[in-house]
Every structure is written in C-alpha cells, then in structure tokens.
Write a protein that holds these residues in place. Structure first.
Motif, PDB file in Angstrom:
ATOM      1  N   TYR A   1       0.820  -1.212   0.000  1.00  0.00           N
ATOM      2  CA  TYR A   1       0.000   0.000   0.000  1.00  0.00           C
ATOM      3  C   TYR A   1       0.857   1.266   0.000  1.00  0.00           C
ATOM      4  O   TYR A   1       0.489   2.271  -0.630  1.00  0.00           O
ATOM      5  N   LEU A   2       2.003   1.229   0.669  1.00  0.00           N
ATOM      6  CA  LEU A   2       2.887   2.393   0.658  1.00  0.00           C
ATOM      7  C   LEU A   2       3.451   2.636  -0.740  1.00  0.00           C
ATOM      8  O   LEU A   2       3.549   3.779  -1.195  1.00  0.00           O
ATOM      9  N   ALA A   3       3.819   1.544  -1.428  1.00  0.00           N
ATOM     10  CA  ALA A   3       4.327   1.693  -2.792  1.00  0.00           C
ATOM     11  C   ALA A   3       3.244   2.242  -3.707  1.00  0.00           C
ATOM     12  O   ALA A   3       3.507   3.103  -4.562  1.00  0.00           O
ATOM     13  N   LYS A   4       2.010   1.769  -3.529  1.00  0.00           N
ATOM     14  CA  LYS A   4       0.904   2.274  -4.342  1.00  0.00           C
ATOM     15  C   LYS A   4       0.661   3.759  -4.081  1.00  0.00           C
ATOM     16  O   LYS A   4       0.198   4.487  -4.974  1.00  0.00           O
ATOM     17  N   ALA A   5       0.975   4.201  -2.872  1.00  0.00           N
ATOM     18  CA  ALA A   5       0.784   5.611  -2.523  1.00  0.00           C
ATOM     19  C   ALA A   5       1.930   6.491  -3.019  1.00  0.00           C
ATOM     20  O   ALA A   5       1.928   7.702  -2.786  1.00  0.00           O
ATOM     21  N   GLY A   6       2.923   5.867  -3.664  1.00  0.00           N
ATOM     22  CA  GLY A   6       4.002   6.637  -4.260  1.00  0.00           C
ATOM     23  C   GLY A   6       5.280   6.731  -3.455  1.00  0.00           C
ATOM     24  O   GLY A   6       6.198   7.470  -3.837  1.00  0.00           O
ATOM     25  N   HIS A   7       5.367   5.987  -2.363  1.00  0.00           N
ATOM     26  CA  HIS A   7       6.570   6.046  -1.529  1.00  0.00           C
ATOM     27  C   HIS A   7       7.645   5.083  -2.039  1.00  0.00           C
ATOM     28  O   HIS A   7       7.339   4.055  -2.662  1.00  0.00           O
ATOM     29  N   GLU A   8       8.881   5.412  -1.741  1.00  0.00           N
ATOM     30  CA  GLU A   8       9.994   4.486  -1.953  1.00  0.00           C
ATOM     31  C   GLU A   8      10.057   3.583  -0.728  1.00  0.00           C
ATOM     32  O   GLU A   8      10.142   4.075   0.402  1.00  0.00           O
ATOM     33  N   VAL A   9      10.016   2.268  -0.917  1.00  0.00           N
ATOM     34  CA  VAL A   9       9.863   1.353   0.208  1.00  0.00           C
ATOM     35  C   VAL A   9      10.974   0.309   0.209  1.00  0.00           C
ATOM     36  O   VAL A   9      11.297  -0.273  -0.840  1.00  0.00           O
ATOM     37  N   VAL A  10      11.535   0.069   1.398  1.00  0.00           N
ATOM     38  CA  VAL A  10      12.488  -1.017   1.589  1.00  0.00           C
ATOM     39  C   VAL A  10      12.018  -1.853   2.768  1.00  0.00           C
ATOM     40  O   VAL A  10      11.630  -1.312   3.812  1.00  0.00           O
ATOM     41  N   VAL A  11      12.015  -3.172   2.607  1.00  0.00           N
ATOM     42  CA  VAL A  11      11.585  -4.105   3.650  1.00  0.00           C
ATOM     43  C   VAL A  11      12.805  -4.885   4.127  1.00  0.00           C
ATOM     44  O   VAL A  11      13.556  -5.439   3.305  1.00  0.00           O
ATOM     45  N   ILE A  12      12.994  -4.951   5.433  1.00  0.00           N
ATOM     46  CA  ILE A  12      14.179  -5.593   6.013  1.00  0.00           C
ATOM     47  C   ILE A  12      13.739  -6.751   6.897  1.00  0.00           C
ATOM     48  O   ILE A  12      12.830  -6.597   7.725  1.00  0.00           O
ATOM     49  N   ASP A  13      14.393  -7.911   6.744  1.00  0.00           N
ATOM     50  CA  ASP A  13      14.014  -9.079   7.539  1.00  0.00           C
ATOM     51  C   ASP A  13      15.204 -10.028   7.675  1.00  0.00           C
ATOM     52  O   ASP A  13      16.008 -10.166   6.743  1.00  0.00           O
TER      53      ASP A  13
ATOM     54  N   THR B   1      11.984  -2.689  -2.491  1.00  0.00           N
ATOM     55  CA  THR B   1      13.225  -3.427  -2.278  1.00  0.00           C
ATOM     56  C   THR B   1      13.100  -4.305  -1.042  1.00  0.00           C
ATOM     57  O   THR B   1      12.664  -3.830   0.012  1.00  0.00           O
ATOM     58  N   PHE B   2      13.456  -5.584  -1.164  1.00  0.00           N
ATOM     59  CA  PHE B   2      13.442  -6.501  -0.026  1.00  0.00           C
ATOM     60  C   PHE B   2      14.869  -6.866   0.344  1.00  0.00           C
ATOM     61  O   PHE B   2      15.621  -7.395  -0.485  1.00  0.00           O
ATOM     62  N   LEU B   3      15.248  -6.567   1.572  1.00  0.00           N
ATOM     63  CA  LEU B   3      16.568  -6.924   2.096  1.00  0.00           C
ATOM     64  C   LEU B   3      16.403  -8.096   3.043  1.00  0.00           C
ATOM     65  O   LEU B   3      16.215  -7.922   4.258  1.00  0.00           O
ATOM     66  N   HIS B   4      16.437  -9.305   2.495  1.00  0.00           N
ATOM     67  CA  HIS B   4      16.341 -10.498   3.329  1.00  0.00           C
ATOM     68  C   HIS B   4      17.727 -10.907   3.813  1.00  0.00           C
ATOM     69  O   HIS B   4      18.757 -10.408   3.333  1.00  0.00           O
ATOM     70  N   ASP B   5      17.755 -11.796   4.793  1.00  0.00           N
ATOM     71  CA  ASP B   5      19.015 -12.226   5.423  1.00  0.00           C
ATOM     72  C   ASP B   5      19.749 -11.034   6.038  1.00  0.00           C
ATOM     73  O   ASP B   5      20.973 -11.011   6.099  1.00  0.00           O
ATOM     74  N   HIS B   6      18.982 -10.061   6.507  1.00  0.00           N
ATOM     75  CA  HIS B   6      19.534  -8.898   7.207  1.00  0.00           C
ATOM     76  C   HIS B   6      19.039  -8.919   8.652  1.00  0.00           C
ATOM     77  O   HIS B   6      17.851  -8.694   8.905  1.00  0.00           O
TER      78      HIS B   6
ATOM     79  N   ALA C   1      16.339   5.956   6.062  1.00  0.00           N
ATOM     80  CA  ALA C   1      15.006   6.207   5.504  1.00  0.00           C
ATOM     81  C   ALA C   1      14.455   7.471   6.140  1.00  0.00           C
ATOM     82  O   ALA C   1      15.023   8.006   7.118  1.00  0.00           O
ATOM     83  N   ASP C   2      13.354   7.954   5.597  1.00  0.00           N
ATOM     84  CA  ASP C   2      12.671   9.113   6.174  1.00  0.00           C
ATOM     85  C   ASP C   2      11.687   8.697   7.266  1.00  0.00           C
ATOM     86  O   ASP C   2      11.398   9.473   8.179  1.00  0.00           O
ATOM     87  N   ALA C   3      11.147   7.479   7.144  1.00  0.00           N
ATOM     88  CA  ALA C   3      10.204   6.961   8.138  1.00  0.00           C
ATOM     89  C   ALA C   3      10.465   5.472   8.323  1.00  0.00           C
ATOM     90  O   ALA C   3      10.930   4.788   7.400  1.00  0.00           O
ATOM     91  N   PHE C   4      10.155   4.992   9.523  1.00  0.00           N
ATOM     92  CA  PHE C   4      10.415   3.596   9.868  1.00  0.00           C
ATOM     93  C   PHE C   4       9.153   2.989  10.477  1.00  0.00           C
ATOM     94  O   PHE C   4       8.530   3.593  11.361  1.00  0.00           O
ATOM     95  N   ILE C   5       8.788   1.797  10.014  1.00  0.00           N
ATOM     96  CA  ILE C   5       7.614   1.092  10.529  1.00  0.00           C
ATOM     97  C   ILE C   5       8.064  -0.232  11.129  1.00  0.00           C
ATOM     98  O   ILE C   5       8.669  -1.060  10.441  1.00  0.00           O
ATOM     99  N   VAL C   6       7.764  -0.434  12.400  1.00  0.00           N
ATOM    100  CA  VAL C   6       8.116  -1.680  13.082  1.00  0.00           C
ATOM    101  C   VAL C   6       6.969  -2.664  12.932  1.00  0.00           C
ATOM    102  O   VAL C   6       5.868  -2.447  13.440  1.00  0.00           O
ATOM    103  N   ALA C   7       7.236  -3.754  12.198  1.00  0.00           N
ATOM    104  CA  ALA C   7       6.241  -4.805  11.978  1.00  0.00           C
ATOM    105  C   ALA C   7       6.886  -6.158  12.252  1.00  0.00           C
ATOM    106  O   ALA C   7       6.812  -7.089  11.447  1.00  0.00           O
ATOM    107  N   LEU C   8       7.509  -6.267  13.413  1.00  0.00           N
ATOM    108  CA  LEU C   8       8.295  -7.450  13.771  1.00  0.00           C
ATOM    109  C   LEU C   8       7.539  -8.412  14.679  1.00  0.00           C
ATOM    110  O   LEU C   8       8.154  -9.255  15.334  1.00  0.00           O
ATOM    111  N   GLY C   9       6.229  -8.284  14.746  1.00  0.00           N
ATOM    112  CA  GLY C   9       5.450  -9.226  15.547  1.00  0.00           C
ATOM    113  C   GLY C   9       5.897  -9.240  16.992  1.00  0.00           C
ATOM    114  O   GLY C   9       6.089  -8.182  17.627  1.00  0.00           O
TER     115      GLY C   9
END
Length: 417
Positions: A18-30, A217-222, A246-254
């Motif tokens: 949804y963030l990408a659809k809203a026009g943001h640059e998104v990176v996911v780290i896991d 962008t997905f940064l796996h094994d990080h 990044a400009d903003a950070f979202i914690v979604a680590l369960g």
C-alpha cells in the motif's frame, strides 16, 4: 518519502504494497531468507472479521483455570520468572470486564471488517490467488452452555451490522456436510457467511512479488540490530549488513517488536503467545471441511486450503520457545479427527508452531509514536491474516498524513498511557 519496514510477514508485506501504491519508496528488512517464514507461515488460514474477539473476556479467568487441567487444553502456561509475561497477564486480566470486552471487540471488528473489504478489492485489482475461498465461518458448539453464551457476541455483531446465522445441528451439517460423519456431539453453531479463508504464506509471497514489480526493495538475510536516533528522530536502522537509512520507519516485527523499541523508551505491551498447527493432506474430499470451522471446545480452527486441511489453535505462554511437543499435536488431531473422521491422512501431516504477537486487549498497535518518524504496525495476535490488508492501508494513510478511512485513534500505543 523513503519508508523502511522492519519485518516481512503478512503485516510488513501488505504495508509495503500500500505504501508503494501511494508513491513512496519502500524497503523491507528481515532476518529470514524470504517473506512469511515465521508467524505468517502456517497459521489457521481463516479470515474471520466477525470472530475478531478479545481473549480477555468476562469469565475467562475461571475458564482458564479449568483449561489448565484439561487433556486437550486450549491454554498452556509455562510459569517462569519472566517479568514481561507477568505484566502482560495482569494487564490482560484487567481487560476481563464487560465494558472492556465491548470496547475491544468493537474496534477489532471495525478494523477486521475494513480489512476484509480491502482484501476483496486487492483480489479484484490484481487477480492474486492463494487457495482462497469465500464460504463463511462456522463456530461449532459441542455443548449447550456454549451456544447459550453467545449473547454478547451476537449483540456486537448486530451493532456493527455483521450478517450472522444461529444454526441447529442440521444447519451446521448443511453448512459443512462433512460433519455428518462427526464422532462428537453437535449442539449448534454461529455462522458468519461473509468470512473467507486462504493460505497466508501463499498470499504474502505472491504480494511480495507484486510489490517488487512495483519497485519495493526486499533486504532479506539482514539481521536487525537496533534503531539509531539522530536529532529527535530515527536516523537509520543498523543491521548486520550495514546501516539502512530512511525518512520513516515502521516496526512490523510481531512478537519481537517490543525488544527493538524498548531502548527508545517505548513500552509496547506485546507478548508472544505460541500457537500450533498441522497441515493435513486430504484423502476424502467429501468428508473434509468446505471452509473454516471453529471448534469452540478446544479453541481450534479447521480450514480447507485447496487439497489440504489446516488445523490450528491453542495458546501457550512460554516465552519465545518454538519447540513442538507431541501433546499439542494430539489436541489438533483429536479436534479434526473427531469432527471430520477419515477426511485426511493425519500420519502425513506437517506440524508447526508460531509466536503470535498479542496485546493485553487483543487489539493491534497501529500508528505513530512519540518519535516523529517512527511508526508501529504490530500486536495482531491471532488475527494478523484477518487484519493485514486493513492494517497496511491504515498505516499508509497515517504515514502519508492522510485521513484514514476508519477511526484509528484508539489503535495507537497512546491508549496504554
């Protein structure tokens, strides 16, 4: 704006979409090698907004005492000197009142219903497939007292305009024909015809592929080490492969979210509640469930996923342990075997456990924090799959400084202050 999402479970991936659809640059780290390899991997498969109910409810303390001594107990407690566990239990017990239950359930249903609508829209827009079915959910009662006690849930469903049906035994069998072979008594059921089912792992991976195509962008094994503050805001996230800014950070680590934000002065009351599942290959389709059934006696969900049956449930307070005791498998096999005998090959079932991130009031924590560019999207408990699309949509609106489509003021961490 560049947004870093920490965690690639179903919550992190839907947020990224949804963030990408809203026009943001998104990176996911896991830290994992791919999406949905922890709690989202083999959950019960149900998308049940109407059954979005708080675990903390009137009468639960007495029920919990009885459950602890049952052979097939829905609740397992491993006592330890864990201060976080004790604080969580005390806070949960504080929500076991009629007033708190009504408030908590209402906001859970609000988010879950919105999320189901967003999932339908996403499916129509993208054509995404994930062994989905739209044939409702049946809450099955083996005892009359269970059926007699549904008044408070029905009242909330009526208030929120959620369609439902109260069924006798014949009605339950009509909804789930495989129950005609049940070896256990059936008193009746509560059915929500608008609920859905689907494989959360398949969905999350398919959506992650679409998000990549949209520029995420997905940064796996990080491995995420810590969030580093600058002048009043988060400057970057430190990983074992180097910093990510990044400009903003979202914690979604369960369940791991509180460990990351605690050094920042954020007391996030999320605790891991362990659940189990088995995935059973179907051998007799006519005996298998057609959708999702909730076995109220054992708090177990039985869901049809293509040519498999997913059986999931139980709540175990044992910290971050993910071991697989045989007794837990026995409970899952008993539930499905007694209601849908000979529907699948239990001997070939895979056995799994996952850590559900639970809050004391069962409502997720979605929204901003006292740190201007740090946001939370976590604490969904057993309802991460049910609430994922709605949560991703809501956090996108909040980060984008847009008015969310639903009320979100009571979803943020501010409600615990």
């Amino acid at each position: 704006m560049k947004v870093a999402i920490l965690g690639s479970g179903v919550i992190g991936v839907t947020s990224a979409w949804y963030l990408a659809k809203a026009g943001h640059e998104v990176v996911v780290i896991d830290r994992q090698s791919g999406p949905a390899l922890e709690t989202s991997f083999a959950n019960a498969g149900e998308i049940s907004p109407g059954y979005a109910s708080p675990w903390a409810a009137p009468g639960i303390p007495m029920k919990a005492m009885r459950w602890l001594f049952m052979q097939h107990a829905p609740l397992i407690l491993r006592p330890s000197f864990d201060a976080a566990m004790l604080r969580w239990i005390v806070a949960m017990l504080g929500n076991c009142t009629e007033k708190a239950y009504a408030v908590n359930k209402s906001r859970m249903v609000r988010l879950a219903e919105f999320s189901r609508d967003q999932l339908i829209a996403l499916r129509q827009e993208t054509g995404i497939t994930y062994d989905e079915r739209s044939q409702g959910t049946l809450q099955l009662f083996r005892e009359q007292k269970q059926l007699d006690g549904i008044g408070k849930d029905v009242a909330v469903l009526q208030a929120d305009g959620v369609p439902f049906e109260i069924l006798d035994k014949a009605g339950c069998i009509a909804a789930e024909p495989g129950l005609a072979n049940s070896q256990s008594p059936i008193v009746g059921g509560l059915r929500l015809p608008n609920d859905e089912t689907g494989d959360c792992f398949k969905f999350t991976n398919a959506l992650a592929d679409m998000a990549k195509a949209a520029g995420v962008t997905f940064l796996h094994d990080h491995k995420i080490k810590r969030l580093v503050q600058g002048k009043g805001s988060i400057d970057h996230v430190e990983t074992d492969k180097g910093p990510v800014d990044a400009d903003a950070f979202i914690v979604a680590l369960g369940s791991y979210s509180p460990l990351l934000v605690a050094p920042l002065g954020i007391k996030l009351p999320v605790y891991p509640v362990k659940g189990y599942s088995i995935t059973v290959p179907i051998t007799a389709a006519e005996r298998a469930p057609v959708s999702t059934l909730l076995d109220e006696s054992f708090k177990v969900a039985i869901t049809r996923l293509g040519d498999r049956i997913r059986v999931g449930g139980m709540a175990e307070l044992s910290g971050f342990s993910t071991n697989l005791p045989g007794k837990r498998r026995d409970t899952l096999e008993y539930s499905v075997g007694s209601l849908f005998p000979a529907a699948g090959d239990l001997g070939k079932a895979s056995f799994w456990s996952g850590l559900r991130p639970m809050t004391p009031d069962s409502t997720p924590v979605i929204g901003s924090t006292h740190i201007p560019n740090l946001y939370l999207n976590t604490g969904h408990g057993t309802l991460g799959w049910t609430m994922a699309c709605g949560s991703g949509h809501v956090i996108t609106d909040i980060v984008s400084n847009r008015k969310p489509a639903i009320e979100t003021g009571d979803l943020s961490i501010a409600r615990y202050r």
